[in-house]
Scaffold this motif. Structure first.
Motif, PDB file in Angstrom:
ATOM      1  N   GLN A 100       0.838  -1.199   0.000  1.00 58.40           N
ATOM      2  CA  GLN A 100       0.000   0.000   0.000  1.00 58.40           C
ATOM      3  C   GLN A 100       0.874   1.251   0.000  1.00 58.40           C
ATOM      4  O   GLN A 100       0.540   2.244  -0.645  1.00 58.40           O
ATOM      5  CB  GLN A 100      -0.927   0.006   1.223  1.00 58.40           C
ATOM      6  N   LEU A 101       2.000   1.185   0.725  1.00 60.34           N
ATOM      7  CA  LEU A 101       2.934   2.309   0.757  1.00 60.34           C
ATOM      8  C   LEU A 101       4.353   1.756   0.813  1.00 60.34           C
ATOM      9  O   LEU A 101       4.665   0.914   1.651  1.00 60.34           O
ATOM     10  CB  LEU A 101       2.672   3.208   1.971  1.00 60.34           C
ATOM     11  N   HIS A 123       2.467   4.048  -4.060  1.00 59.93           N
ATOM     12  CA  HIS A 123       1.277   3.288  -3.652  1.00 59.93           C
ATOM     13  C   HIS A 123       1.056   2.212  -4.707  1.00 59.93           C
ATOM     14  O   HIS A 123       0.874   2.512  -5.884  1.00 59.93           O
ATOM     15  CB  HIS A 123       0.061   4.210  -3.555  1.00 59.93           C
ATOM     16  N   TRP A 170      -0.315   4.812   4.621  1.00 62.48           N
ATOM     17  CA  TRP A 170      -1.369   4.903   3.618  1.00 62.48           C
ATOM     18  C   TRP A 170      -2.681   4.702   4.343  1.00 62.48           C
ATOM     19  O   TRP A 170      -2.910   3.666   4.974  1.00 62.48           O
ATOM     20  CB  TRP A 170      -1.191   3.843   2.529  1.00 62.48           C
TER      21      TRP A 170
END
Length: 183
Positions: A100-101, A123, A170
């Motif tokens: 996600q990050l 991302h 995130w």
């Protein structure tokens, strides 16, 4: 002649009634004076090796050589201090397409003694161009505090012994600052 036919019929009936399975001799193995030969051992079959194949790279593994990194770094605005572009070879990173990050740390492509550094955030493997807090000056990543949706960036001033860890997460829609602690 009748007697001969009767005797022949009786002989055929007698032979038909007895089979080889009724014989005692056929059921009893004969004693052998030589031992039975040992079963032959076949030589081992030559091993057939499959041609070595290179497995496909795992997109969820950290990959600091991903083409997306070089592309992104080449499009970043120049370093404000030196006016130079950024080096496409990360100093550190957690980049992977599944996180996600994730982040990389790059330095200005200069011969200065202490080149400027910055973090670049991604991302799901794609550069996040806006909505990210300032990431200049970070020079490493604290792997032990980074997860699939959180990146712990480190600012370290080696000569003074000062270190600070700043965490970004995130949140489902963007990046948010969630912590700033001394290292």
């Amino acid at each position: 002649m009748k007697r001969l036919l009767t005797a022949t019929a009786a002989g055929v009936a007698l032979l038909t009634g007895c089979g080889s399975s009724d014989s005692t001799v056929s059921k009893t193995p004969e004693a052998s004076s030589t031992p039975a030969p040992a079963p032959a051992v076949a030589p081992p079959a030559p091993s057939v090796r499959a041609a070595p194949s290179t497995p496909a790279p795992d997109p969820c593994a950290v990959n600091l050589a991903a083409p997306e990194i070089a592309k992104t770094v080449s499009e970043l605005p120049r370093d404000p201090r030196s006016g130079q572009a950024w080096s496409p070879e990360p100093l550190a990173g957690t980049y992977n397409e599944c996180a996600q990050l994730s982040a990389i740390i790059v330095k200005a492509n200069t011969n200065a003694e202490n080149p400027n550094t910055r973090a670049v955030l991604f991302h799901l493997g794609k550069y996040i161009p806006s909505g990210v807090p300032d990431t200049y000056g970070f020079n490493s990543i604290k792997q032990s505090e980074s997860t699939g949706d959180t990146v712990a960036l480190v600012y370290s001033n080696g000569t003074q012994g000062l270190e600070s860890v700043v965490k970004f997460r995130w949140n489902g829609a963007g990046v948010e600052l969630i912590g700033n602690t001394p290292g």
